[in-house]
Each structure stands twice: as structure tokens, then as C-alpha cells.
Scaffold this motif. Structure first.
Motif, PDB file in Angstrom:
ATOM      1  N   ASN A 177      -7.060 -27.223  11.251  1.00 48.92           N
ATOM      2  CA  ASN A 177      -6.483 -25.951  10.808  1.00 48.92           C
ATOM      3  C   ASN A 177      -7.292 -25.238   9.728  1.00 48.92           C
ATOM      4  OD1 ASN A 177      -5.832 -27.389   8.479  1.00 48.92           O
ATOM      5  ND2 ASN A 177      -3.768 -27.832   9.179  1.00 48.92           N
ATOM      6  N   ASP A 178      -8.394 -25.869   9.286  1.00 48.55           N
ATOM      7  CA  ASP A 178      -9.244 -25.194   8.321  1.00 48.55           C
ATOM      8  C   ASP A 178     -10.508 -24.649   8.981  1.00 48.55           C
ATOM      9  OD1 ASP A 178     -10.257 -27.665   8.893  1.00 48.55           O
ATOM     10  OD2 ASP A 178     -10.830 -28.164   6.821  1.00 48.55           O
ATOM     11  N   THR A 179     -10.506 -24.583  10.322  1.00 54.51           N
ATOM     12  CA  THR A 179     -11.654 -24.037  11.039  1.00 54.51           C
ATOM     13  C   THR A 179     -11.371 -22.595  11.459  1.00 54.51           C
ATOM     14  OG1 THR A 179     -10.914 -24.689  13.260  1.00 54.51           O
ATOM     15  CG2 THR A 179     -12.109 -26.350  11.962  1.00 54.51           C
ATOM     16  N   VAL A 180     -12.401 -21.934  11.934  1.00 55.05           N
ATOM     17  CA  VAL A 180     -12.256 -20.528  12.351  1.00 55.05           C
ATOM     18  C   VAL A 180     -11.466 -20.388  13.651  1.00 55.05           C
ATOM     19  CG1 VAL A 180     -14.381 -19.805  11.210  1.00 55.05           C
ATOM     20  CG2 VAL A 180     -14.470 -20.612  13.576  1.00 55.05           C
ATOM     21  N   PHE A 181     -11.172 -21.504  14.318  1.00 58.27           N
ATOM     22  CA  PHE A 181     -10.502 -21.465  15.619  1.00 58.27           C
ATOM     23  C   PHE A 181      -8.977 -21.481  15.505  1.00 58.27           C
ATOM     24  CE2 PHE A 181     -14.723 -23.187  16.285  1.00 58.27           C
ATOM     25  CZ  PHE A 181     -15.176 -22.419  17.345  1.00 58.27           C
TER      26      PHE A 181
END
Length: 216
Positions: A177-181
């Protein structure tokens, strides 16, 4: 006589080690690796032996012989359990796996093994020079793993396999949940749940998306 033999071995090993280093300087990495291994065998009780083993692994790594580098690094860790360069050995193992990564459509084996080793490095050698780079590499690995989940989720959507697709997008929310996706994962969950008639679930993800990503 023992001292003379020991000094003779040490001198011979030093000469071979220097030859290996010279080959490494001119990018003759394969022969450098062989020479470093030869130096290790000449005087295995010396402080130079574990260093030679490490340098042989590094030489293999430079020529993209990752399996040879990994095998030699594992041998080094078993043969020299008290050597001071273990942090670097674990880092080089992680890097070998990391360099084997292709893209999100390929086998995730190297990704997982690389992530495990980087995490091991951070947990066991938090103050080492390699810990900071390990954290940065972990962020990139998580991006790749998240992109794979999104890629598979889209694939299942095209096939009309809504539950399978939903599970992939939920995995992004749960683990990456800390990615750009994360934004696309939420958007797709709104879309899929609405299509399945699960309006409350759809609204839940829409609220999360709207609250956290107003500019999306």
C-alpha cells in the motif's frame, strides 16, 4: 621449518592474490575469479583466504555469473562463519538475486529471495554500509511485486474472472500500500464490486480512494 613453510605459502598466496587483483583491474573477471580461488586454496588458514573467496564471488558477479557467485558466497558463509565481511556477503547474495529480476511478468523467485535477503541484512546488520541501499532496493522490489499483482488483476478482468482479479488488487492494498499501484488497485476494486452488484463494498473502496487520493 614450519615457519619457513608458512612464510613461503603466505608469500605465494600474496603473489597469486595480486595477480588476481590485476586481472580484475583490466576486467578479465573470469580469470580473476579463478586466481582468487587459487589464492584461497594456497593458504586457507590465513586472513586472506576469506577475502579471496569474497573477491572470487565478486568477480563472478561482475561477469553476470550469478549462480557461480551465489554458490561461492554460500560456501564462504559456511567455511568462514566468524569472518568480518558477512554483511557484504549477504548484500552480494541479495544483489545477485536482484540483478536476476526481469520484469513483473516473469518468475517472482529472484524477487522473493532478494527481498528475504535484503530484509535479513537490515535486521541483522542495521548499522552496516549496505543497510541503506537495502532499504532502497526493497522499495523497488515492492514496486515490481505490486506491478505484477496489478498486471495479473487486469488479465483476470479481461477474462471475466472477477474474484481472482479482486484478490490480486486486494493483495496490493494488504501488502504494497505504499507503492504507486495502490490507487489503481482501489479504483479497480470499486469497478469490480460495482459490476458484481456489491455496492457497499464498492462505496467503501471509493471512499478510501476519494479520501486519500483526491487528485487522482
Amino acid at each position: 621449518i614450519k615457519n619457513i613453510k608458512k612464510k613461503s605459502q603466505e608469500l605465494e598466496m600474496t603473489v597469486v592474490y595480486k595477480e588476481a587483483f590485476e586481472k580484475l583491474k583490466i576486467n578479465d573477471t573470469y580469470n580473476a575469479a579463478q586466481k582468487f580461488l587459487e589464492a584461497e586454496l594456497l593458504f586457507p588458514q590465513s586472513d586472506w583466504a576469506p577475502k579471496s573467496a569474497i573477491m572470487a564471488s565478486y568477480s563472478y558477479y561482475l561477469q553476470n555469473y550469478y549462480s557461480e557467485a551465489l554458490e561461492n558466497l554460500q560456501r564462504y558463509l559456511k567455511t568462514y562463519p566468524t569472518d568480518k565481511n558477512h554483511a557484504y556477503a549477504h548484500y552480494l547474495i541479495a544483489i545477485c538475486y536482484y540483478e536476476s529480476i526481469e520484469d513483473e511478468k516473469r518468475d517472482t523467485g529472484p524477487l522473493i529471495r532478494s527481498r528475504e535477503k535484503f530484509n535479513y541484512l537490515i535486521e541483522n546488520y542495521p548499522n552496516s554500509d549496505f543497510s541503506l541501499d537495502a532499504k532502497f532496493k526493497l522499495e523497488l522490489i515492492n514496486d515490481i511485486l505490486a506491478s505484477k499483482e496489478v498486471y495479473l488483476g487486469r488479465h483476470y478482468m479481461k477474462k471475466g474472472k472477477w474474484i481472482a482479479a479482486m484478490n490480486r488488487f486486494k493483495a496490493v492494498i494488504d501488502f504494497y500500500n505504499d507503492t504507486v499501484f495502490i490507487e489503481e488497485a482501489l479504483h479497480r476494486l470499486v469497478e469490480i464490486n460495482y459490476k458484481l452488484g456489491l455496492e457497499k463494498e464498492s462505496q467503501k473502496y471509493a471512499n478510501i480512494l476519494g479520501y486519500n487520493y483526491l487528485s487522482s
